[in-house]
Design a protein around this motif. Structure first.
Motif, short mmCIF file in Angstrom:
data_model
loop_
_atom_site.label_atom_id
_atom_site.label_comp_id
_atom_site.label_asym_id
_atom_site.label_seq_id
_atom_site.Cartn_x
_atom_site.Cartn_y
_atom_site.Cartn_z
N VAL A 214 -70.93 -42.34 -8.59
CA VAL A 214 -72.12 -42.00 -9.39
C VAL A 214 -73.16 -41.35 -8.48
CG1 VAL A 214 -74.02 -42.93 -10.75
CG2 VAL A 214 -71.72 -43.80 -11.10
N ALA A 215 -73.34 -41.90 -7.29
CA ALA A 215 -74.30 -41.32 -6.34
C ALA A 215 -73.94 -39.88 -6.01
CB ALA A 215 -74.34 -42.17 -5.06
N ARG A 216 -72.66 -39.62 -5.79
CA ARG A 216 -72.22 -38.26 -5.47
C ARG A 216 -72.50 -37.30 -6.63
NH1 ARG A 216 -67.92 -35.38 -6.86
NH2 ARG A 216 -66.80 -37.17 -7.72
N LEU A 217 -72.19 -37.72 -7.85
CA LEU A 217 -72.44 -36.87 -9.01
C LEU A 217 -73.93 -36.59 -9.19
CD1 LEU A 217 -69.95 -38.37 -11.64
CD2 LEU A 217 -69.71 -36.23 -10.36
N ILE A 218 -74.76 -37.62 -9.00
CA ILE A 218 -76.21 -37.42 -9.11
C ILE A 218 -76.69 -36.43 -8.05
CG2 ILE A 218 -78.47 -38.53 -8.93
CD1 ILE A 218 -77.04 -39.24 -11.51
N ALA A 219 -76.17 -36.58 -6.82
CA ALA A 219 -76.57 -35.67 -5.74
C ALA A 219 -76.13 -34.24 -6.04
CB ALA A 219 -75.95 -36.15 -4.42
N GLU A 220 -74.90 -34.09 -6.51
CA GLU A 220 -74.39 -32.75 -6.82
C GLU A 220 -75.15 -32.09 -7.95
OE1 GLU A 220 -70.23 -33.26 -7.53
OE2 GLU A 220 -69.73 -33.43 -5.39
N ASN A 221 -75.78 -32.92 -8.80
CA ASN A 221 -76.57 -32.39 -9.92
C ASN A 221 -78.02 -32.13 -9.52
OD1 ASN A 221 -76.38 -31.63 -12.73
ND2 ASN A 221 -77.75 -33.37 -13.17
N GLY A 222 -78.32 -32.31 -8.24
CA GLY A 222 -79.67 -32.03 -7.76
C GLY A 222 -80.58 -33.23 -7.72
N GLY A 223 -80.05 -34.43 -7.93
CA GLY A 223 -80.88 -35.63 -7.90
C GLY A 223 -81.61 -35.84 -9.22
N THR A 224 -82.58 -36.72 -9.19
CA THR A 224 -83.38 -37.03 -10.38
C THR A 224 -84.84 -36.72 -10.10
OG1 THR A 224 -83.51 -39.33 -9.59
CG2 THR A 224 -81.84 -38.82 -11.25
N ASP A 225 -85.57 -36.41 -11.15
CA ASP A 225 -86.99 -36.06 -11.00
C ASP A 225 -87.92 -37.22 -11.32
OD1 ASP A 225 -86.43 -33.36 -10.35
OD2 ASP A 225 -86.15 -32.90 -12.48
N ASN A 226 -87.57 -38.02 -12.32
CA ASN A 226 -88.49 -39.02 -12.83
C ASN A 226 -88.01 -40.46 -12.68
OD1 ASN A 226 -90.25 -36.91 -13.88
ND2 ASN A 226 -88.70 -36.62 -15.48
N SER B 188 -58.29 -44.07 -15.59
CA SER B 188 -59.09 -43.50 -16.66
C SER B 188 -60.28 -44.40 -17.00
CB SER B 188 -58.24 -43.25 -17.91
OG SER B 188 -57.75 -44.46 -18.45
N ASP B 189 -60.09 -45.72 -16.95
CA ASP B 189 -61.20 -46.64 -17.21
C ASP B 189 -62.26 -46.53 -16.12
OD1 ASP B 189 -59.74 -47.60 -19.39
OD2 ASP B 189 -58.83 -49.22 -18.22
N VAL B 190 -61.80 -46.41 -14.86
CA VAL B 190 -62.72 -46.30 -13.73
C VAL B 190 -63.53 -45.02 -13.84
CG1 VAL B 190 -62.88 -46.20 -11.22
CG2 VAL B 190 -61.18 -47.69 -12.29
N LEU B 191 -62.86 -43.91 -14.14
CA LEU B 191 -63.57 -42.63 -14.27
C LEU B 191 -64.51 -42.64 -15.46
CD1 LEU B 191 -60.63 -40.22 -13.40
CD2 LEU B 191 -62.67 -40.69 -12.01
N ALA B 192 -64.13 -43.33 -16.54
CA ALA B 192 -65.02 -43.45 -17.69
C ALA B 192 -66.31 -44.16 -17.28
CB ALA B 192 -64.33 -44.21 -18.82
N ALA B 193 -66.19 -45.21 -16.47
CA ALA B 193 -67.38 -45.93 -16.01
C ALA B 193 -68.24 -45.04 -15.12
CB ALA B 193 -66.96 -47.19 -15.24
N VAL B 194 -67.62 -44.31 -14.21
CA VAL B 194 -68.36 -43.42 -13.32
C VAL B 194 -69.21 -42.44 -14.13
CG1 VAL B 194 -68.14 -41.51 -11.67
CG2 VAL B 194 -66.74 -43.57 -11.38
N HIS B 195 -68.59 -41.77 -15.08
CA HIS B 195 -69.29 -40.71 -15.80
C HIS B 195 -70.26 -41.27 -16.84
CE1 HIS B 195 -67.31 -37.21 -14.00
NE2 HIS B 195 -66.30 -38.04 -13.82
N ALA B 196 -69.94 -42.41 -17.42
CA ALA B 196 -70.89 -43.02 -18.37
C ALA B 196 -72.17 -43.41 -17.67
CB ALA B 196 -70.25 -44.23 -19.03
N ILE B 197 -72.07 -44.00 -16.48
CA ILE B 197 -73.27 -44.40 -15.75
C ILE B 197 -74.04 -43.19 -15.27
CG2 ILE B 197 -74.13 -45.64 -13.73
CD1 ILE B 197 -71.68 -47.50 -14.00
N ALA B 198 -73.33 -42.21 -14.71
CA ALA B 198 -74.01 -41.01 -14.22
C ALA B 198 -74.74 -40.29 -15.35
CB ALA B 198 -73.01 -40.07 -13.56
N GLU B 199 -74.08 -40.14 -16.50
CA GLU B 199 -74.71 -39.47 -17.63
C GLU B 199 -75.89 -40.30 -18.18
OE1 GLU B 199 -74.17 -36.55 -18.76
OE2 GLU B 199 -72.17 -35.94 -18.12
N SER B 200 -75.78 -41.62 -18.14
CA SER B 200 -76.87 -42.48 -18.63
C SER B 200 -78.08 -42.37 -17.72
CB SER B 200 -76.40 -43.93 -18.72
OG SER B 200 -75.37 -44.07 -19.68
N VAL B 201 -77.86 -42.29 -16.43
CA VAL B 201 -78.98 -42.09 -15.50
C VAL B 201 -79.67 -40.76 -15.77
CG1 VAL B 201 -79.58 -41.71 -13.08
CG2 VAL B 201 -78.08 -43.60 -13.70
#
Length: 420
Positions: free
Chosen positions: A221-233, A364-377
């Motif tokens: 999740v940290a890697r995906l957030i970083a690759e997306n440019g981080g968070t602003d708020n 598939s369950d593990v990847l679902a968790a990764v992307h669900a959390i990243a998208e929720s953040v």
């Protein structure tokens, strides 16, 4: 988004599986988590950490936290927690015949018999320096020929006091041979089986899915957030805790020191559908391969769950609701245990054979968790404007059951597309 662009519908790439294997293989028994946190995850965090991000380290344990906005306490903060500690066996005493008597900790004694292990022994002459011994197995009875009839039929089980480590010691002064190695009471012993891909598609098995998988998810999740440019708020803290298996002590330190507004614990769950002998207990039918799990009940925040569930539905990420009763059984309880006001929930993935050498999961369950959390953040980041809006939404929008709408009978027609 097409199926081809949904990672949870695809096989996990080999480089990502290798990372997961490295995290799970790191020898990190309770109290000695540094191999996973400093040896694997810290370098991985540093490989993609953005300017201004900070890695928090701690004095009392080897946990680490990667923080996207260190010191910015005015921001709404989300802590995502996996725990690095593994259940382990420990040396109790050494017998005159060379047997090393051991504690079984949180393992069922009968699941340990015959399995290869690693011993991590602190050098008596150089405290703080550890050596490793391989080639030993856990035993209790020796040959079936020496077992009484009740053990042979299965009417009686193996007691934890019967377990010992077999190092094939023979010859003169057997006890002294062990003592000359410097093995002492308290030395840690862990199962020796790295994960492998399983026979069925997208499955894997091995030791210590609990809870290197949660750490893997937090890191990805940290890697995906970083690759997306981080968070602003929203300030995000990717936490790798210690001491979960003995009381969730590391995560409550994180909560107490860093005071997150929301906590998402990530930990393994049970495949109740496949669990043997529990069909009549009517457990929630969680099942491997059907998506990540989301805790409901206990201290799980309805507002936080609402964001995760809404996001998962929008992105077509499969999930299952997990009824957790009084206690999530995970680091999701960290805020409550630390007396910190935080909205919390627990995300997981159904596995089989928990606390054995052959824990089994589905990528598939593990990847679902990764992307669900990243998208929720990302969704929470979009909901805030930097003025504390999201924190106020959590404070002011607790569900009101006194405002629930009356519901009448809905008929017997099945939803369109469902079979009769």
């Amino acid at each position: 988004m097409s199926d081809a662009k949904k990672p949870w519908n695809e096989s996990m790439p080999e480089d990502q599986f290798a990372l997961m294997r490295d995290i799970l293989a790191a020898p990190s028994p309770v109290g000695l988590e540094g191999a996973m946190t400093y040896g694997v995850l810290k370098p991985y965090f540093e490989s993609f950490s953005q300017d201004g991000w900070k890695l928090h380290q701690f004095k009392g344990h080897a946990g680490v936290v990667l923080d996207t906005h260190p010191g910015q306490d005015e921001m709404f903060s989300v802590m995502i927690i996996g725990h690095a500690d593994k259940i382990r066996m420990q040396v109790r005493s050494i017998g005159d015949d060379g047997k090393i008597w051991i504690d079984s900790d949180s393992f069922l004694p009968m699941t340990l018999i015959g399995h290869e292990v690693k011993v991590f022994s602190e050098d008596p002459e150089n405290p703080g320096n550890y050596r490793t011994i391989e080639g030993g197995t856990v035993e209790a009875l020796g040959a079936i020929h020496f077992a009484d009839s009740a053990l042979r039929t299965g009417d009686k089980g193996i007691k934890k006091e019967q377990l010992y480590l077999e190092l094939q010691i023979h010859g003169e002064n057997k006890k002294q041979q062990i003592e000359n190695l410097g093995i002492r009471a308290g030395d840690s012993i862990i199962l020796n089986r790295p994960i492998k891909r399983g026979f069925s598609p997208d499955t894997f098995y091995g030791a210590y899915l609990d809870n290197g998988l949660g750490c893997f998810v937090a890191a990805e999740v940290a890697r995906l957030i970083a690759e997306n440019g981080g968070t602003d708020n929203v300030r995000v803290m990717f936490a790798i805790a210690s001491y979960e298996e003995i009381g969730r002590f590391g995560s409550r330190v994180f909560a107490g020191e860093l005071n997150p507004d929301a906590i998402i614990a990530v930990d393994v769950n049970h495949d109740y559908v496949a669990a043997p002998g529990i069909g009549d207990r009517r457990f929630t039918p969680l099942e491997m391969g059907k998506g990540f799990t989301m805790s409901v009940g206990s201290i799980a925040s309805e507002q936080l769950n609402r964001i995760i569930e809404t996001t998962a539905k929008e992105k077509d990420i499969p999930f299952q609701r997990d009824v957790c009763g009084r206690d999530t059984g995970t680091d999701g309880m960290a805020g409550v245990l630390a007396a910190v006001d935080t909205a919390a929930t627990s995300i997981g993935f159904p596995i089989r054979n928990m606390h054995t050498i052959s824990e089994t999961g589905n990528t598939s369950d593990v990847l679902a968790a990764v992307h669900a959390i990243a998208e929720s953040v990302q969704a929470m980041d979009a909901m805030d404007d930097g003025s504390g809006k999201l924190r106020r939404q959590f404070q002011n929008n607790h569900p009101r059951l006194d405002q629930a709408e009356p519901l009448g009978h809905q008929g017997s027609d099945k939803p369109e597309g469902e079979d009769d």
